[in-house]
Write an enzyme that holds these catalytic residues in place. Structure first.
Site, mmCIF file in Angstrom:
data_model
loop_
_atom_site.group_PDB
_atom_site.id
_atom_site.type_symbol
_atom_site.label_atom_id
_atom_site.label_comp_id
_atom_site.label_asym_id
_atom_site.label_seq_id
_atom_site.Cartn_x
_atom_site.Cartn_y
_atom_site.Cartn_z
ATOM 1 N N GLY A 1 2.228 2.410 10.823
ATOM 2 C CA GLY A 1 3.197 3.494 10.666
ATOM 3 C C GLY A 1 3.864 3.925 11.965
ATOM 4 N N LYS B 1 0.147 4.203 -0.271
ATOM 5 C CA LYS B 1 -0.509 5.399 0.296
ATOM 6 C C LYS B 1 -0.271 6.600 -0.632
ATOM 7 C CE LYS B 1 -0.280 3.317 4.792
ATOM 8 N NZ LYS B 1 -0.289 3.466 6.236
ATOM 9 N N HIS C 1 -9.619 1.244 4.783
ATOM 10 C CA HIS C 1 -8.361 1.467 5.502
ATOM 11 C C HIS C 1 -8.632 2.428 6.664
ATOM 12 C CE1 HIS C 1 -4.326 2.716 6.488
ATOM 13 N NE2 HIS C 1 -3.914 1.617 5.866
ATOM 14 N N ASN D 1 0.862 -1.178 0.000
ATOM 15 C CA ASN D 1 0.000 0.000 0.000
ATOM 16 C C ASN D 1 0.900 1.230 0.000
ATOM 17 O OD1 ASN D 1 -1.840 2.013 0.530
ATOM 18 N ND2 ASN D 1 -2.345 1.320 2.606
ATOM 19 N N GLU E 1 -5.662 -4.715 10.549
ATOM 20 C CA GLU E 1 -4.616 -3.713 10.774
ATOM 21 C C GLU E 1 -4.916 -2.944 12.057
ATOM 22 O OE1 GLU E 1 -2.573 -2.615 6.800
ATOM 23 O OE2 GLU E 1 -4.308 -1.332 7.038
#
Ligand code: PGA
Length: 251
Positions: free
Chosen positions: A174, A12, A96, A10, A168
Protein backbone atom coordinates in the site's frame (compact mmCIF):
# COMPACT_ATOMS: atom_id res chain seq x y z
CA UNK A 1 9.15 -26.12 -13.86
CA UNK A 2 5.74 -25.19 -15.12
CA UNK A 3 3.85 -24.07 -12.07
CA UNK A 4 0.26 -22.91 -11.82
CA UNK A 5 -0.10 -19.14 -12.35
CA UNK A 6 -2.17 -17.33 -9.76
CA UNK A 7 -3.45 -13.81 -9.30
CA UNK A 8 -5.34 -13.25 -6.04
CA UNK A 9 -7.19 -10.04 -5.27
CA UNK A 10 -7.29 -8.97 -1.63
CA UNK A 11 -10.06 -6.42 -1.28
CA UNK A 12 -9.20 -5.88 2.41
CA UNK A 13 -11.91 -3.86 4.22
CA UNK A 14 -13.32 -2.24 1.10
CA UNK A 15 -16.56 -2.30 -0.90
CA UNK A 16 -20.16 -2.43 0.23
CA UNK A 17 -22.39 -5.28 -0.85
CA UNK A 18 -23.60 -3.56 -4.03
CA UNK A 19 -20.14 -2.28 -4.96
CA UNK A 20 -18.62 -5.72 -4.44
CA UNK A 21 -21.18 -7.36 -6.66
CA UNK A 22 -20.44 -4.88 -9.44
CA UNK A 23 -16.69 -5.30 -9.06
CA UNK A 24 -17.05 -9.06 -9.35
CA UNK A 25 -19.15 -8.78 -12.51
CA UNK A 26 -16.66 -6.31 -14.01
CA UNK A 27 -13.60 -8.47 -13.40
CA UNK A 28 -15.20 -11.69 -14.57
CA UNK A 29 -15.87 -10.66 -18.11
CA UNK A 30 -12.20 -10.50 -18.98
CA UNK A 31 -10.94 -13.31 -16.80
CA UNK A 32 -12.88 -16.38 -17.59
CA UNK A 33 -11.04 -17.30 -20.74
CA UNK A 34 -7.51 -16.97 -19.39
CA UNK A 35 -5.12 -19.69 -18.31
CA UNK A 36 -4.55 -18.10 -14.89
CA UNK A 37 -6.13 -19.10 -11.60
CA UNK A 38 -7.85 -16.01 -10.18
CA UNK A 39 -8.82 -15.94 -6.51
CA UNK A 40 -11.15 -13.21 -5.23
CA UNK A 41 -10.50 -12.69 -1.50
CA UNK A 42 -13.43 -10.61 -0.37
CA UNK A 43 -14.77 -9.39 2.97
CA UNK A 44 -17.07 -11.96 4.60
CA UNK A 45 -20.34 -10.28 3.61
CA UNK A 46 -19.56 -10.80 -0.10
CA UNK A 47 -18.59 -14.45 -0.01
CA UNK A 48 -21.93 -16.08 -0.69
CA UNK A 49 -22.85 -13.66 -3.44
CA UNK A 50 -19.47 -13.85 -5.19
CA UNK A 51 -19.66 -17.64 -4.97
CA UNK A 52 -23.01 -17.58 -6.75
CA UNK A 53 -21.60 -15.36 -9.49
CA UNK A 54 -18.42 -17.37 -10.14
CA UNK A 55 -19.84 -20.80 -9.66
CA UNK A 56 -19.57 -21.97 -13.28
CA UNK A 57 -16.22 -20.37 -14.01
CA UNK A 58 -13.48 -22.95 -13.62
CA UNK A 59 -10.48 -20.63 -13.24
CA UNK A 60 -12.01 -18.23 -10.70
CA UNK A 61 -12.08 -19.25 -7.02
CA UNK A 62 -13.38 -17.74 -3.82
CA UNK A 63 -11.10 -16.64 -0.99
CA UNK A 64 -11.52 -15.24 2.52
CA UNK A 65 -9.01 -12.95 4.22
CA UNK A 66 -8.84 -14.56 7.66
CA UNK A 67 -10.49 -17.07 9.95
CA UNK A 68 -10.32 -17.94 13.64
CA UNK A 69 -8.03 -20.76 14.75
CA UNK A 70 -10.83 -22.56 16.60
CA UNK A 71 -13.59 -24.30 14.67
CA UNK A 72 -16.40 -22.91 16.85
CA UNK A 73 -17.08 -21.37 20.24
CA UNK A 74 -17.53 -18.19 22.24
CA UNK A 75 -15.46 -15.79 20.11
CA UNK A 76 -17.77 -12.86 19.52
CA UNK A 77 -17.26 -11.20 16.16
CA UNK A 78 -15.07 -13.95 14.70
CA UNK A 79 -15.64 -16.33 11.81
CA UNK A 80 -14.65 -19.98 11.60
CA UNK A 81 -13.24 -22.29 8.97
CA UNK A 82 -16.35 -24.51 8.82
CA UNK A 83 -18.47 -21.38 8.27
CA UNK A 84 -16.26 -20.33 5.38
CA UNK A 85 -16.35 -23.82 3.93
CA UNK A 86 -20.15 -23.84 4.15
CA UNK A 87 -20.44 -20.95 1.68
CA UNK A 88 -17.98 -22.47 -0.76
CA UNK A 89 -14.71 -20.75 0.12
CA UNK A 90 -11.72 -22.42 -1.52
CA UNK A 91 -8.79 -20.31 -0.21
CA UNK A 92 -8.11 -18.40 2.99
CA UNK A 93 -5.39 -15.77 3.40
CA UNK A 94 -3.52 -16.51 6.63
CA UNK A 95 -0.92 -14.29 8.27
CA UNK A 96 -1.32 -11.11 6.26
CA UNK A 97 1.01 -8.49 7.75
CA UNK A 98 -2.00 -6.34 8.70
CA UNK A 99 -3.33 -9.24 10.80
CA UNK A 100 0.09 -9.75 12.35
CA UNK A 101 0.51 -6.06 13.12
CA UNK A 102 -2.97 -4.85 14.14
CA UNK A 103 -4.41 -8.07 15.57
CA UNK A 104 -1.34 -9.55 17.22
CA UNK A 105 -1.29 -12.76 15.21
CA UNK A 106 2.00 -14.53 15.83
CA UNK A 107 3.67 -17.54 14.23
CA UNK A 108 2.07 -20.00 16.66
CA UNK A 109 -1.49 -18.71 16.15
CA UNK A 110 -0.90 -18.71 12.40
CA UNK A 111 0.23 -22.34 12.51
CA UNK A 112 -3.12 -23.19 14.15
CA UNK A 113 -5.03 -21.17 11.56
CA UNK A 114 -3.24 -23.00 8.77
CA UNK A 115 -4.26 -26.30 10.40
CA UNK A 116 -7.91 -25.40 10.82
CA UNK A 117 -8.18 -24.23 7.21
CA UNK A 118 -6.65 -27.48 5.97
CA UNK A 119 -8.81 -29.60 8.28
CA UNK A 120 -11.86 -28.09 6.63
CA UNK A 121 -10.74 -28.82 3.11
CA UNK A 122 -9.62 -25.34 2.05
CA UNK A 123 -6.26 -23.96 0.91
CA UNK A 124 -4.30 -21.46 3.01
CA UNK A 125 -2.54 -18.60 1.23
CA UNK A 126 0.19 -18.07 3.78
CA UNK A 127 1.69 -14.56 3.87
CA UNK A 128 5.17 -13.71 5.04
CA UNK A 129 7.37 -10.63 4.73
CA UNK A 130 9.77 -8.33 6.51
CA UNK A 131 9.50 -4.73 7.68
CA UNK A 132 11.85 -2.05 6.40
CA UNK A 133 14.09 -2.06 9.48
CA UNK A 134 14.60 -5.81 9.17
CA UNK A 135 15.55 -5.42 5.52
CA UNK A 136 17.89 -2.54 6.27
CA UNK A 137 19.56 -4.65 8.96
CA UNK A 138 20.16 -7.32 6.30
CA UNK A 139 18.05 -9.87 8.19
CA UNK A 140 15.15 -10.16 5.75
CA UNK A 141 15.90 -13.61 4.41
CA UNK A 142 16.35 -15.12 7.84
CA UNK A 143 13.19 -13.37 9.07
CA UNK A 144 10.98 -14.59 6.24
CA UNK A 145 12.28 -18.15 6.16
CA UNK A 146 11.76 -18.32 9.93
CA UNK A 147 8.13 -17.18 9.53
CA UNK A 148 7.62 -19.95 6.98
CA UNK A 149 9.30 -22.57 9.18
CA UNK A 150 7.44 -21.64 12.33
CA UNK A 151 3.96 -21.63 10.84
CA UNK A 152 4.27 -24.30 8.14
CA UNK A 153 7.02 -26.80 8.81
CA UNK A 154 4.93 -28.89 11.22
CA UNK A 155 2.85 -29.94 8.19
CA UNK A 156 3.33 -33.30 6.55
CA UNK A 157 3.91 -33.64 2.81
CA UNK A 158 0.29 -34.15 1.91
CA UNK A 159 -0.74 -31.01 3.80
CA UNK A 160 2.01 -28.68 2.58
CA UNK A 161 1.06 -29.46 -1.02
CA UNK A 162 -2.24 -27.62 -0.46
CA UNK A 163 -0.52 -24.34 0.41
CA UNK A 164 0.19 -21.23 -1.58
CA UNK A 165 2.78 -18.84 -0.15
CA UNK A 166 2.69 -15.07 -0.65
CA UNK A 167 5.80 -13.00 -0.03
CA UNK A 168 4.75 -9.47 0.86
CA UNK A 169 7.43 -7.12 2.11
CA UNK A 170 5.65 -4.91 4.63
CA UNK A 171 7.39 -1.79 3.33
CA UNK A 172 5.86 -2.37 -0.11
CA UNK A 173 2.24 -2.90 0.94
CA UNK A 174 0.00 0.00 0.00
CA UNK A 175 2.99 2.33 -0.15
CA UNK A 176 3.52 2.49 -3.90
CA UNK A 177 7.05 1.12 -3.34
CA UNK A 178 7.34 -2.23 -5.05
CA UNK A 179 10.15 -4.65 -4.41
CA UNK A 180 12.28 -4.80 -7.51
CA UNK A 181 11.83 -7.96 -9.58
CA UNK A 182 15.33 -8.96 -8.42
CA UNK A 183 14.45 -8.48 -4.73
CA UNK A 184 11.28 -10.53 -5.18
CA UNK A 185 13.12 -13.25 -7.08
CA UNK A 186 15.85 -13.44 -4.44
CA UNK A 187 13.36 -13.98 -1.62
CA UNK A 188 11.16 -16.39 -3.56
CA UNK A 189 14.21 -18.47 -4.35
CA UNK A 190 15.19 -18.56 -0.68
CA UNK A 191 11.69 -19.62 0.36
CA UNK A 192 11.75 -22.34 -2.27
CA UNK A 193 15.14 -23.48 -1.16
CA UNK A 194 14.00 -23.81 2.47
CA UNK A 195 11.04 -25.89 1.23
CA UNK A 196 13.50 -27.96 -0.74
CA UNK A 197 15.62 -28.67 2.33
CA UNK A 198 12.61 -29.67 4.42
CA UNK A 199 10.36 -31.41 1.86
CA UNK A 200 12.48 -32.18 -1.20
CA UNK A 201 12.35 -31.28 -4.88
CA UNK A 202 8.86 -32.18 -5.83
CA UNK A 203 7.11 -30.12 -3.21
CA UNK A 204 9.48 -27.15 -3.50
CA UNK A 205 9.20 -27.09 -7.29
CA UNK A 206 5.42 -27.18 -7.25
CA UNK A 207 4.74 -24.61 -4.53
CA UNK A 208 3.14 -21.45 -5.96
CA UNK A 209 4.89 -18.42 -4.44
CA UNK A 210 3.12 -15.12 -5.08
CA UNK A 211 4.53 -11.64 -4.70
CA UNK A 212 2.45 -8.90 -3.04
CA UNK A 213 3.10 -5.22 -2.39
CA UNK A 214 2.05 -2.41 -4.74
CA UNK A 215 1.64 -4.65 -7.77
CA UNK A 216 0.05 -2.67 -10.59
CA UNK A 217 -0.40 -3.05 -14.33
CA UNK A 218 2.86 -1.19 -14.94
CA UNK A 219 5.08 -3.54 -12.94
CA UNK A 220 3.25 -6.88 -12.97
CA UNK A 221 4.76 -8.22 -16.15
CA UNK A 222 8.34 -7.78 -15.03
CA UNK A 223 7.67 -9.25 -11.59
CA UNK A 224 5.82 -12.25 -13.03
CA UNK A 225 8.60 -12.90 -15.53
CA UNK A 226 10.99 -13.93 -12.74
CA UNK A 227 11.45 -17.70 -12.54
CA UNK A 228 10.32 -18.11 -8.92
CA UNK A 229 7.49 -15.57 -8.98
CA UNK A 230 4.31 -17.48 -9.76
CA UNK A 231 1.84 -14.64 -9.55
CA UNK A 232 0.62 -11.91 -7.27
CA UNK A 233 -1.48 -11.04 -4.26
CA UNK A 234 -3.01 -7.73 -5.22
CA UNK A 235 -4.45 -5.22 -2.75
CA UNK A 236 -5.26 -1.70 -3.97
CA UNK A 237 -5.26 -2.58 -7.66
CA UNK A 238 -7.77 -5.41 -7.11
CA UNK A 239 -10.43 -2.80 -6.35
CA UNK A 240 -10.39 -1.47 -9.91
CA UNK A 241 -11.55 -4.01 -12.46
CA UNK A 242 -9.48 -2.53 -15.30
CA UNK A 243 -6.26 -2.62 -13.25
CA UNK A 244 -6.88 -6.07 -11.83
CA UNK A 245 -7.67 -7.49 -15.24
CA UNK A 246 -4.60 -5.87 -16.76
CA UNK A 247 -2.47 -7.51 -14.06
CA UNK A 248 -4.01 -10.92 -14.75
CA UNK A 249 -3.50 -10.40 -18.47
CA UNK A 250 0.14 -9.48 -17.98
CA UNK A 251 0.92 -13.19 -17.72
P1 PGA B 1 -1.18 -3.58 -2.11
O1 PGA B 1 -1.53 -4.72 -1.03
O2 PGA B 1 -1.24 -4.25 -3.46
O3 PGA B 1 -2.24 -2.55 -1.93
O4 PGA B 1 0.18 -3.09 -1.80
C1 PGA B 1 -1.10 -6.03 -1.16
C2 PGA B 1 -1.58 -6.84 0.02
O5 PGA B 1 -1.51 -6.33 1.14
O6 PGA B 1 -2.04 -7.99 -0.12
Amino acid sequence: MDRIKIVAGNWKMNRTYVEGRQLTLDVLEALKTLDVLVILCTPFIHLQNVKNIITDIANVKLGAQNCHQEASGAYTGEISAPMLKSVGVDYVIIGHSERREYFGEDDAILAKKVDVVLEHGMHPIFCCGESLDIREAGKHIEHVTTQVEKSLFHLDEEAIRKLTIAYEPVWAIGTGKTASPEQAQEMHKEIRSSLHTKYGDQIADRMPILYGGSVKPANAKELFSKPDVDGGLIGGASLKAADFNAIVESF
